[in-house]
Write a protein that holds these residues in place. Structure first.
Motif, PDB file in Angstrom:
ATOM      1  N   PHE A 262      53.513  65.922  51.497  1.00 47.01           N
ATOM      2  CA  PHE A 262      52.466  64.870  52.163  1.00 47.01           C
ATOM      3  C   PHE A 262      51.758  64.651  50.674  1.00 47.01           C
ATOM      4  CE2 PHE A 262      48.162  65.651  53.211  1.00 47.01           C
ATOM      5  CZ  PHE A 262      48.578  65.319  53.744  1.00 47.01           C
ATOM      6  N   VAL A 263      51.500  65.402  49.246  1.00 47.70           N
ATOM      7  CA  VAL A 263      50.402  64.835  48.904  1.00 47.70           C
ATOM      8  C   VAL A 263      51.362  62.726  48.010  1.00 47.70           C
ATOM      9  CG1 VAL A 263      49.148  65.505  45.963  1.00 47.70           C
ATOM     10  CG2 VAL A 263      49.542  66.712  48.128  1.00 47.70           C
ATOM     11  N   ARG A 264      52.116  63.271  47.804  1.00 44.11           N
ATOM     12  CA  ARG A 264      52.944  62.709  47.253  1.00 44.11           C
ATOM     13  C   ARG A 264      52.310  61.115  48.656  1.00 44.11           C
ATOM     14  NH1 ARG A 264      58.536  63.652  47.673  1.00 44.11           N
ATOM     15  NH2 ARG A 264      58.334  64.235  46.117  1.00 44.11           N
ATOM     16  N   SER A 265      52.968  60.923  49.607  1.00 48.76           N
ATOM     17  CA  SER A 265      52.997  59.651  50.521  1.00 48.76           C
ATOM     18  C   SER A 265      51.102  59.761  51.587  1.00 48.76           C
ATOM     19  CB  SER A 265      53.457  60.279  52.457  1.00 48.76           C
ATOM     20  OG  SER A 265      52.883  61.576  52.647  1.00 48.76           O
ATOM     21  N   ALA A 266      49.952  60.991  50.899  1.00 46.09           N
ATOM     22  CA  ALA A 266      48.826  60.267  50.405  1.00 46.09           C
ATOM     23  C   ALA A 266      48.177  59.673  49.751  1.00 46.09           C
ATOM     24  CB  ALA A 266      48.414  61.849  51.195  1.00 46.09           C
ATOM     25  N   VAL A 267      48.809  59.860  48.594  1.00 48.36           N
ATOM     26  CA  VAL A 267      48.720  58.523  47.274  1.00 48.36           C
ATOM     27  C   VAL A 267      48.872  57.406  47.419  1.00 48.36           C
ATOM     28  CG1 VAL A 267      49.172  58.737  44.637  1.00 48.36           C
ATOM     29  CG2 VAL A 267      48.495  60.839  45.312  1.00 48.36           C
TER      30      VAL A 267
ATOM     31  N   TYR B 297      45.786  51.074  51.118  1.00 50.75           N
ATOM     32  CA  TYR B 297      44.970  50.991  51.233  1.00 50.75           C
ATOM     33  C   TYR B 297      43.963  50.403  50.181  1.00 50.75           C
ATOM     34  CZ  TYR B 297      40.450  51.438  53.632  1.00 50.75           C
ATOM     35  OH  TYR B 297      39.326  51.475  53.677  1.00 50.75           O
ATOM     36  N   ALA B 298      43.800  51.165  49.344  1.00 49.27           N
ATOM     37  CA  ALA B 298      42.698  50.536  48.121  1.00 49.27           C
ATOM     38  C   ALA B 298      43.231  48.858  47.715  1.00 49.27           C
ATOM     39  CB  ALA B 298      42.404  51.222  47.127  1.00 49.27           C
TER      40      ALA B 298
ATOM     41  N   GLN C  52      42.040  37.383  41.860  1.00 52.92           N
ATOM     42  CA  GLN C  52      41.795  38.510  42.264  1.00 52.92           C
ATOM     43  C   GLN C  52      42.517  39.397  42.470  1.00 52.92           C
ATOM     44  OE1 GLN C  52      37.517  39.453  42.914  1.00 52.92           O
ATOM     45  NE2 GLN C  52      37.047  40.775  42.033  1.00 52.92           N
ATOM     46  N   ALA C  53      42.805  39.019  43.985  1.00 53.04           N
ATOM     47  CA  ALA C  53      43.893  39.918  45.476  1.00 53.04           C
ATOM     48  C   ALA C  53      45.073  40.316  44.253  1.00 53.04           C
ATOM     49  CB  ALA C  53      43.733  38.917  46.296  1.00 53.04           C
ATOM     50  N   LYS C  54      45.541  39.106  43.616  1.00 51.29           N
ATOM     51  CA  LYS C  54      46.667  38.941  42.992  1.00 51.29           C
ATOM     52  C   LYS C  54      46.358  40.045  41.928  1.00 51.29           C
ATOM     53  CE  LYS C  54      50.052  36.384  40.662  1.00 51.29           C
ATOM     54  NZ  LYS C  54      50.876  35.202  40.362  1.00 51.29           N
ATOM     55  N   LYS C  55      45.775  40.329  41.102  1.00 51.05           N
ATOM     56  CA  LYS C  55      45.601  40.941  40.117  1.00 51.05           C
ATOM     57  C   LYS C  55      45.417  42.280  40.240  1.00 51.05           C
ATOM     58  CE  LYS C  55      43.754  38.231  36.664  1.00 51.05           C
ATOM     59  NZ  LYS C  55      42.465  37.746  35.641  1.00 51.05           N
ATOM     60  N   GLY C  56      45.192  42.528  41.435  1.00 49.96           N
ATOM     61  CA  GLY C  56      44.317  44.073  41.965  1.00 49.96           C
ATOM     62  C   GLY C  56      45.820  44.444  43.076  1.00 49.96           C
ATOM     63  N   ARG C  57      47.079  43.302  43.324  1.00 51.18           N
ATOM     64  CA  ARG C  57      48.311  44.267  43.992  1.00 51.18           C
ATOM     65  C   ARG C  57      49.178  44.557  42.694  1.00 51.18           C
ATOM     66  NH1 ARG C  57      47.536  39.845  47.645  1.00 51.18           N
ATOM     67  NH2 ARG C  57      49.154  38.183  46.267  1.00 51.18           N
ATOM     68  N   GLU C  58      49.526  43.636  41.749  1.00 48.47           N
ATOM     69  CA  GLU C  58      49.739  44.394  40.631  1.00 48.47           C
ATOM     70  C   GLU C  58      49.186  45.046  40.068  1.00 48.47           C
ATOM     71  OE1 GLU C  58      49.664  40.557  37.900  1.00 48.47           O
ATOM     72  OE2 GLU C  58      50.683  39.560  38.994  1.00 48.47           O
ATOM     73  N   LEU C  59      48.250  45.834  39.773  1.00 47.65           N
ATOM     74  CA  LEU C  59      47.695  47.446  39.677  1.00 47.65           C
ATOM     75  C   LEU C  59      47.575  48.129  40.479  1.00 47.65           C
ATOM     76  CD1 LEU C  59      45.401  48.547  37.637  1.00 47.65           C
ATOM     77  CD2 LEU C  59      43.906  47.924  39.051  1.00 47.65           C
ATOM     78  N   ALA C  60      47.870  47.423  41.432  1.00 47.88           N
ATOM     79  CA  ALA C  60      47.997  48.744  42.435  1.00 47.88           C
ATOM     80  C   ALA C  60      50.227  49.110  42.267  1.00 47.88           C
ATOM     81  CB  ALA C  60      47.886  48.619  44.169  1.00 47.88           C
ATOM     82  N   GLN C  61      50.501  48.309  41.805  1.00 50.14           N
ATOM     83  CA  GLN C  61      52.204  48.496  42.023  1.00 50.14           C
ATOM     84  C   GLN C  61      52.206  49.086  40.200  1.00 50.14           C
ATOM     85  OE1 GLN C  61      54.559  47.227  43.686  1.00 50.14           O
ATOM     86  NE2 GLN C  61      56.104  49.247  42.909  1.00 50.14           N
TER      87      GLN C  61
END
Length: 66
Positions: free
Chosen positions: A14-19, A25-26, A43-52
Motif C-alpha cells: 500500500f505504501v509503495r503504491s501511494a508513493v 500526481y506531482a 520545465q514539464a520535461k524536466k519535471g517528468r525526468e525528475l519524477a522518473q
C-alpha cells in the motif's frame, strides 16, 4: 506465513503504491502540452525526468531496507 508477515507485506504494498501515485500526481500537474509555451514544455520535461529519478531512488531505497 503468519498474520504479522501478511499484514507487513500488505502495508508495504500500500505504501509503495501511494508513493508512486504521489510522484505521478506531482509530475503530471499543469496545463495540457498544447497550451504550453516552449519554456513551460521544457520545465514539464524536466519535471517528468525528475519524477522518473525519484521513482528509481525509491526503488533503490526499498531494496536497501529489505
Amino acid at each position: 506465513m503468519n498474520l504479522n508477515g501478511l499484514f507487513s507485506m500488505l502495508t508495504k504494498m500500500f505504501v509503495r503504491s501511494a508513493v508512486d501515485a504521489g510522484i505521478n500526481y506531482a509530475a503530471s500537474r499543469g496545463k495540457p502540452e498544447a497550451e504550453m509555451t516552449p519554456e513551460e514544455r521544457e520545465q514539464a520535461k524536466k519535471g517528468r525526468e525528475l519524477a522518473q529519478r525519484a521513482k528509481e531512488i525509491s526503488k533503490a531505497t526499498r531494496r536497501l531496507w529489505r
